[in-house]
Design a protein around this motif. Structure first.
Motif, PDB file in Angstrom:
ATOM      1  N   HIS A 295       0.784  -1.373   0.352  1.00 24.83           N
ATOM      2  CA  HIS A 295       0.209   0.168  -0.122  1.00 24.83           C
ATOM      3  C   HIS A 295       1.017   1.691  -0.196  1.00 24.83           C
ATOM      4  CE1 HIS A 295      -3.473   3.082   0.832  1.00 24.83           C
ATOM      5  NE2 HIS A 295      -3.198   2.965   2.304  1.00 24.83           N
ATOM      6  N   LEU A 296       2.084   1.187   0.729  1.00 25.47           N
ATOM      7  CA  LEU A 296       2.578   2.344   1.005  1.00 25.47           C
ATOM      8  C   LEU A 296       3.380   3.004  -0.545  1.00 25.47           C
ATOM      9  CD1 LEU A 296       4.670   2.471   4.004  1.00 25.47           C
ATOM     10  CD2 LEU A 296       2.876   3.167   4.135  1.00 25.47           C
ATOM     11  N   ALA A 297       3.611   1.708  -0.959  1.00 22.25           N
ATOM     12  CA  ALA A 297       4.583   2.112  -2.029  1.00 22.25           C
ATOM     13  C   ALA A 297       3.285   2.648  -3.567  1.00 22.25           C
ATOM     14  CB  ALA A 297       5.182   0.148  -3.302  1.00 22.25           C
ATOM     15  N   ALA A 298       1.754   2.266  -3.360  1.00 25.87           N
ATOM     16  CA  ALA A 298       1.395   2.445  -4.309  1.00 25.87           C
ATOM     17  C   ALA A 298       0.739   3.694  -3.229  1.00 25.87           C
ATOM     18  CB  ALA A 298      -0.069   1.319  -4.296  1.00 25.87           C
ATOM     19  N   ALA A 299       1.033   4.660  -2.769  1.00 28.34           N
ATOM     20  CA  ALA A 299       0.608   5.722  -1.982  1.00 28.34           C
ATOM     21  C   ALA A 299       1.683   6.991  -1.774  1.00 28.34           C
ATOM     22  CB  ALA A 299      -0.865   5.143  -0.942  1.00 28.34           C
ATOM     23  N   PRO A 300       2.622   7.183  -2.237  1.00 31.31           N
ATOM     24  CA  PRO A 300       3.207   8.339  -2.008  1.00 31.31           C
ATOM     25  C   PRO A 300       3.227   9.050  -0.989  1.00 31.31           C
ATOM     26  CG  PRO A 300       3.079   7.677  -4.596  1.00 31.31           C
ATOM     27  CD  PRO A 300       1.953   7.486  -3.931  1.00 31.31           C
ATOM     28  N   ASP A 301       1.828   9.135  -1.047  1.00 32.62           N
ATOM     29  CA  ASP A 301       1.792  10.849   0.588  1.00 32.62           C
ATOM     30  C   ASP A 301       1.962   9.560   1.852  1.00 32.62           C
ATOM     31  OD1 ASP A 301      -0.537   8.987  -0.663  1.00 32.62           O
ATOM     32  OD2 ASP A 301      -2.081  10.473   0.321  1.00 32.62           O
ATOM     33  N   LYS A 302       1.424   8.713   2.009  1.00 32.20           N
ATOM     34  CA  LYS A 302       1.190   7.793   3.056  1.00 32.20           C
ATOM     35  C   LYS A 302       3.105   7.198   3.311  1.00 32.20           C
ATOM     36  CE  LYS A 302      -3.001   7.815   3.871  1.00 32.20           C
ATOM     37  NZ  LYS A 302      -3.836   8.717   4.949  1.00 32.20           N
ATOM     38  N   SER A 303       3.199   6.877   2.154  1.00 30.75           N
ATOM     39  CA  SER A 303       4.795   6.436   2.170  1.00 30.75           C
ATOM     40  C   SER A 303       5.451   7.847   2.663  1.00 30.75           C
ATOM     41  CB  SER A 303       5.347   5.755   0.789  1.00 30.75           C
ATOM     42  OG  SER A 303       7.040   5.915   0.697  1.00 30.75           O
ATOM     43  N   ARG A 304       5.418   8.999   2.412  1.00 36.51           N
ATOM     44  CA  ARG A 304       6.255   9.852   3.014  1.00 36.51           C
ATOM     45  C   ARG A 304       5.364  10.246   3.912  1.00 36.51           C
ATOM     46  NH1 ARG A 304       5.321  12.235  -2.144  1.00 36.51           N
ATOM     47  NH2 ARG A 304       3.208  12.963  -1.648  1.00 36.51           N
ATOM     48  N   LEU A 305       4.556   9.972   4.755  1.00 34.76           N
ATOM     49  CA  LEU A 305       4.129  10.335   5.999  1.00 34.76           C
ATOM     50  C   LEU A 305       4.844   9.100   6.953  1.00 34.76           C
ATOM     51  CD1 LEU A 305       2.216  10.563   8.344  1.00 34.76           C
ATOM     52  CD2 LEU A 305       0.843   9.366   8.025  1.00 34.76           C
ATOM     53  N   PHE A 306       4.480   7.775   6.558  1.00 39.54           N
ATOM     54  CA  PHE A 306       6.173   6.638   7.235  1.00 39.54           C
ATOM     55  C   PHE A 306       6.917   7.197   7.962  1.00 39.54           C
ATOM     56  CE2 PHE A 306       7.583   2.629   7.330  1.00 39.54           C
ATOM     57  CZ  PHE A 306       6.903   2.349   8.488  1.00 39.54           C
ATOM     58  N   ASP A 307       7.581   7.415   6.543  1.00 42.40           N
ATOM     59  CA  ASP A 307       9.192   7.832   6.702  1.00 42.40           C
ATOM     60  C   ASP A 307       9.166   9.193   7.560  1.00 42.40           C
ATOM     61  OD1 ASP A 307       9.685   5.773   4.879  1.00 42.40           O
ATOM     62  OD2 ASP A 307       9.580   7.365   2.894  1.00 42.40           O
ATOM     63  N   ALA A 308       8.671  10.042   7.481  1.00 44.68           N
ATOM     64  CA  ALA A 308       8.831  11.199   8.531  1.00 44.68           C
ATOM     65  C   ALA A 308       8.072  10.646  10.199  1.00 44.68           C
ATOM     66  CB  ALA A 308       7.473  12.158   8.770  1.00 44.68           C
ATOM     67  N   ALA A 309       7.539  10.116   9.984  1.00 48.68           N
ATOM     68  CA  ALA A 309       7.281   9.618  11.090  1.00 48.68           C
ATOM     69  C   ALA A 309       8.211   8.409  12.042  1.00 48.68           C
ATOM     70  CB  ALA A 309       6.079   8.618  11.393  1.00 48.68           C
ATOM     71  N   MET A 310       8.770   7.206  11.341  1.00 48.53           N
ATOM     72  CA  MET A 310      10.003   6.866  11.134  1.00 48.53           C
ATOM     73  C   MET A 310      11.376   8.010  11.681  1.00 48.53           C
ATOM     74  SD  MET A 310       9.268   3.336  11.626  1.00 48.53           S
ATOM     75  CE  MET A 310       7.565   4.639  12.387  1.00 48.53           C
ATOM     76  N   THR A 311      11.265   9.377  10.969  1.00 45.83           N
ATOM     77  CA  THR A 311      12.729   9.925  11.494  1.00 45.83           C
ATOM     78  C   THR A 311      12.080  10.129  12.666  1.00 45.83           C
ATOM     79  OG1 THR A 311      13.183   9.401   8.945  1.00 45.83           O
ATOM     80  CG2 THR A 311      13.788  11.610   9.863  1.00 45.83           C
TER      81      THR A 311
END
Length: 371
Positions: A172-188
């Motif tokens: 899902h993250l791979a197909a949803a760039p906005d959610k992927s960016r949110l995930f990466d920001a949360a991990m950072t």
């Protein structure tokens, strides 16, 4: 909720909405109608109430984070009217939400104005270790729907996320760039002290090549290279993730590289120390064995692997990672593990477990050696 008559009527032996000893300020006396002889007293409902209202607290928290209310309180107290004017919200509902969160220790209300507590300060976007992005991620629709699927996960063993979206979380993250960016920001956005606990808690070598497998945008690798100037490093993760790395600092010039790929199949070879930070807990045992197998294939005997993950007690003692274990249940096929679990995975993948060291943060440091 049921309809209630506007005209109070006498009642005996009945309790009204939320009319329990924990909810009423006046003393409660027992009568024969209220408490028949020989009938046990009702169980305390305080902890249960906190649990069943948990989603309400989470949604209230999301509301103030979405509207960046904490940022508006950075300079001092403001009334709900002032906050509403600056955030484009309405004063009355905002006041009620802030009042609830004040009861949870995030804000303080005095003389009609709100201020941030120490805990609430972490919601600001401009402080080290800001929890703004993690709150947005964990209260996002993705996690709300996945949590709603926990009853089904208990029956089937399948993540609630998969049932809600028809695909895996990372697909899902791979197909949803906005959610992927949110995930990466949360991990950072995890507190910088976590990486400090890692760099302080393990005897990193003065020189050598570090390969950070599944290292996200490279926050830990950046801190390691900064702390130990004799080290070089490789950041390895999904191509889209490493493309937004955090390593482009003048003091690190010439000491790092990035590679994108699939850690299930292969990882960069030739490292002296490999890192797996918060990776294995995302995956079921069979997937962990594939990851560890790819890492072991890239290593020479004697090279070290440092797994950075929570380690649960094996005797049922409460641990803060128990919450995260349920996140794994509802979103992924992973789990939090005990020391015995990690030993099994490492022994099965060509490693020898050397030691496990706790840190002041959630994670422990699990050192293994390629054999």
């Amino acid at each position: 909720m049921s309809r209630v008559s506007r005209t109070p009527t006498p009642h005996r032996g009945r309790r009204r909405w939320c009319d329990t000893p924990e909810d009423r300020s006046e003393p409660v006396t027992s009568t024969q109608d209220d408490q028949p002889t020989g009938v046990p007293a009702p169980a305390p409902v305080g902890p249960l109430r906190d649990l069943m209202y948990g989603h309400i607290h989470a949604s209230a928290l999301r509301a103030v984070v979405e509207h960046k209310i904490a940022d508006l309180l950075a300079d001092g107290p403001r009334t709900a009217e002032e906050l509403a004017d600056r955030s484009g919200t309405r004063a009355d509902p905002l006041r009620r939400v802030l009042r609830l969160l004040a009861a949870r220790g995030l804000f303080h209300e005095e003389d009609g104005a709100f201020t941030l507590t120490d805990s609430g300060t972490a919601l600001r976007t401009d402080v080290p270790g800001s929890q703004h992005a993690p709150v947005l991620m964990f209260t996002d629709e993705m996690f709300r729907l996945a949590a709603a699927g926990i009853p089904g996960a208990v029956r089937s063993g399948e993540p609630g996320f998969d049932a809600a979206y028809g695909c895996s979380f990372f697909d899902h993250l791979a197909a949803a760039p906005d959610k992927s960016r949110l995930f990466d920001a949360a991990m950072t956005s995890r507190p910088g002290t976590v990486n400090a606990h890692i760099t302080d808690g393990y005897p990193f070598p003065d020189s050598g090549k570090v390969v950070d497998v599944g290292g996200g945008r490279g926050g830990l690798l950046r801190d390691l290279l900064t702390r130990f100037p004799g080290l070089t490093g490789v950041l390895y993760d999904r191509p889209g993730t490493v493309a937004e790395h955090l390593l482009d600092a003048p003091e690190l010039e010439g000491r790092w590289s990035t590679e994108g790929g699939d850690f299930f199949t292969a990882v960069p070879a030739g490292g002296d120390l490999y890192l797996l930070k918060n990776v294995l807990h995302d995956w079921a045992d069979e997937d962990c064995l594939r990851i560890l197998g790819a890492v072991r294939a890239a290593m020479t005997p004697g090279a070290r692997l440092l797994v950075i993950d929570a380690v649960l007690p094996d005797d049922g003692t409460p641990h803060p990672a128990l919450d995260l274990d349920i996140v794994m249940l509802m979103v992924l096929r992973g789990r939090e593990r005990t020391a015995a679990d990690f030993r099994m995975l490492l022994d099965s993948s060509g490693f020898r477990l050397n030691r496990i060291a706790e840190t002041p943060s959630l994670s422990s440091l699990i050192e293994a050696e390629a054999v």
